[in-house]
Write an enzyme that holds these catalytic residues in place. Structure first.
Site, PDB file in Angstrom:
ATOM      1  CD  GLU A  85      -2.963   0.770   2.251  1.00 15.24           C
ATOM      2  OE1 GLU A  85      -3.405  -0.079   2.615  1.00 15.24           O
ATOM      3  OE2 GLU A  85      -3.565   2.048   2.559  1.00 15.24           O
ATOM      4  CE  LYS A 280      -6.189  -1.995   5.212  1.00 13.15           C
ATOM      5  NZ  LYS A 280      -5.495  -0.926   4.430  1.00 13.15           N
ATOM      6  CG  ASP A 296       1.526 -17.504  10.981  1.00 17.80           C
ATOM      7  OD1 ASP A 296       0.536 -16.818  10.255  1.00 17.80           O
ATOM      8  OD2 ASP A 296       1.203 -18.569  11.244  1.00 17.80           O
ATOM      9  CG  HIS A 393      -4.279   6.803  -0.092  1.00 18.82           C
ATOM     10  ND1 HIS A 393      -3.777   5.927   0.549  1.00 18.82           N
ATOM     11  CD2 HIS A 393      -5.170   6.031  -1.071  1.00 18.82           C
ATOM     12  CE1 HIS A 393      -4.140   4.601  -0.108  1.00 18.82           C
ATOM     13  NE2 HIS A 393      -4.769   4.771  -1.104  1.00 18.82           N
TER      14      HIS A 393
HETATM   15  C1  MEV Z   1      -6.141   2.606   4.864  1.00 21.92           C
HETATM   16  O1  MEV Z   1      -5.148   1.644   4.403  1.00 21.92           O
HETATM   17  C2  MEV Z   1      -6.214   2.749   6.468  1.00 21.92           C
HETATM   18  C3  MEV Z   1      -7.272   3.903   6.857  1.00 21.92           C
HETATM   19  O2  MEV Z   1      -8.527   3.578   6.327  1.00 21.92           O
HETATM   20  C4  MEV Z   1      -7.069   3.569   8.260  1.00 21.92           C
HETATM   21  C5  MEV Z   1      -8.097   4.438   9.049  1.00 21.92           C
HETATM   22  O3  MEV Z   1      -9.546   4.770   8.692  1.00 21.92           O
HETATM   23  O4  MEV Z   1      -8.212   4.917  10.344  1.00 21.92           O
HETATM   24  C6  MEV Z   1      -6.600   5.179   6.351  1.00 21.92           C
END
Ligand code: MEV
Length: 438
Positions: A85, A280, A296, A393
């Protein structure tokens, strides 16, 4: 036309590739060439990778990046990260720099206990079973000695074997719930070997246990396996500073920033839809280091998300507060990691990653991984509550779009310069490329 095949695993690597290319592609020769392009020219190195799994046909590359300037417990680290990413490594590096100027990250190991279970069916008197397990404790330990003696020399081994009555959930279902200390190894093989021996001892001793009736002697072991849920193998990572010290080039009003940040974390604590995405973001950092260090990641993912649900509702792994003018942000993560055994002594890039981390113990690696998770989470929530996530991003994603359209070096320079001052979007990049190509 797609078809099935018998004896695929027995074919040579070349024959496997031929079969795949001819069965699934209209341009088999191109596919074969691409697959071969991903091989390593060093035959020995390629063989090593081939033999990690069955039916290897080629390698699958992921970028190995590094995030420098992590100050953790007064020690500097450059953290290796394997991830695809675009924005993750940049975000980690930025968060590392930010906190290195505000005291750095602090960590505490809250526990290192690993767990395994022998699941079995026993039809009979519970009090007799309890006495039997009590009487057999020493035999369990003696019978596993050949497996545990090396681990014991390093301070680890079997810590406890407890009988658990699960008959309220499933008729006649009991467990031996076993706790382990595995020092610097993740311990999966060690734990599973111990459990399988314990299961054998359980069955054999039951047959000769005088107090049991014939039916009670016939203990039926369903399975013996470690648990990837490790709620007592936990590390805490945290950052804190006076609220006014949060001021920086992109935080002009630190009080407002801190309040909004705490609110965002609070939302992730109470709202599962947000919590999953929030976590995430944590796992962007965690998985990248777990992969780079040959651990792992599926085990870590499963255990972490179970931990996030431990109070009955899926919730944020991290927490934040403002107390007496101090902003504090922290995370507790269950991480069963190893720095010896498994891939750690096999994969050349894993060896480099561990060397870069100055040959950490498993607990030190737990600390580094938790910090990477917290840093990533900080960067994401900071962006979300200030500029929004897309600005950073999309800037990082720009290169992917340029690659997708096979931009020349000249086009790249022009496009990157243009988007220094303009908002990146897929369509805006395509439009600009088209106008340059006219
Ligand atoms: C993207 O890989 C992760 C985010 O969505 C985490 C979040 O929303 O806190 C930016």
């Amino acid at each position: 036309m797609a078809s099935n095949i018998n004896g695929f695993s027995k074919l040579s690597k070349g024959d496997k590739i031929n079969w795949i290319a001819k069965t699934y592609f209209s341009n088999p020769q191109d596919v074969i060439e691409l697959i071969e392009q991903y091989w390593n020219s060093d035959e020995e190195l390629q063989k090593l990778h081939d033999e990690f799994i069955e039916n290897t046909i080629t390698n699958f590359y992921l970028p190995f990046g590094v995030a420098p300037n992590f100050l953790i417990n007064e020690k500097w680290y450059t953290i290796p990260m394997v991830i695809e990413e675009s924005s993750v490594v940049a975000a980690a590096s930025k968060a590392a720099k930010f906190w290195s100027e505000r005291g750095g990250f602090k960590t505490t190991i809250l526990g290192t206990e690993k767990i395994g279970q022998v699941h079995f069916i026993y039809k009979g008197d519970k009090s007799k079973l309890t006495t039997f397990i009590y009487d057999t404790q020493k035999t369990f330990l003696d019978d596993t000695l050949s497996i545990t003696q090396n681990m014991q020399k390093r301070g680890g081994g079997i810590k406890n074997i407890v009988l658990r009555d699960k008959t309220a959930d499933i008729p006649n279902y009991y467990q031996l719930h076993v706790t382990f200390e595995t020092i610097d190894s993740m311990g999966a093989n060690f734990i599973n070997s111990c459990l399988e021996q314990i299961a054998t001892t359980l069955k054999e001793k039951a047959i000769n246990y005088k107090a049991f009736s014939q039916e009670e002697k016939e203990i039926n072991v369903v399975m013996s396996i470690l648990s990837n849920y490790v709620p007592n193998c936990v590390v805490r990572a945290e950052v804190s500073c006076p609220v006014e010290d949060l001021e920086s080039s992109d935080i002009k009003n630190p009080q407002l920033f801190a309040e909004k940040f705490v609110q965002a974390v609070r939302i992730a604590e109470v709202e599962p839809f947000r919590a999953v995405t929030h976590n995430k973001g944590v796992m962007n950092g965690v998985d990248a280091v777990v992969l780079a260090t040959g651990n792992d990641f599926r085990a870590i993912e499963a255990g972490v998300h179970a931990f996030a649900s431990r109070n009955g509702q899926y919730s944020s792994l991290s927490h934040a507060e403002i107390k007496d003018g101090i902003f504090r942000f922290w995370i507790d993560l269950p991480l069963a990691l190893g720095t010896v055994g498994g891939l750690t002594s096999l994969h050349p890039m894993v060896k480099i990653a561990l060397q870069m981390l100055q040959r950490p113990s498993a607990t030190e690696l737990m600390e580094v991984v938790a910090v990477a998770g917290l840093a990533q989470n900080f960067a994401a929530v900071k962006s979300l509550t200030t500029t929004g996530i897309q600005q950073g991003h999309m800037k990082m994603h720009l290169m992917n779009i340029l690659n997708q359209f096979k931009a020349t070096d000249e086009e790249r320079i022009k496009v990157v310069a243009h988007f220094e001052k303009n908002v990146v979007s897929h369509s805006a990049v395509v439009e600009l490329l088209e106008s340059l190509r006219k």
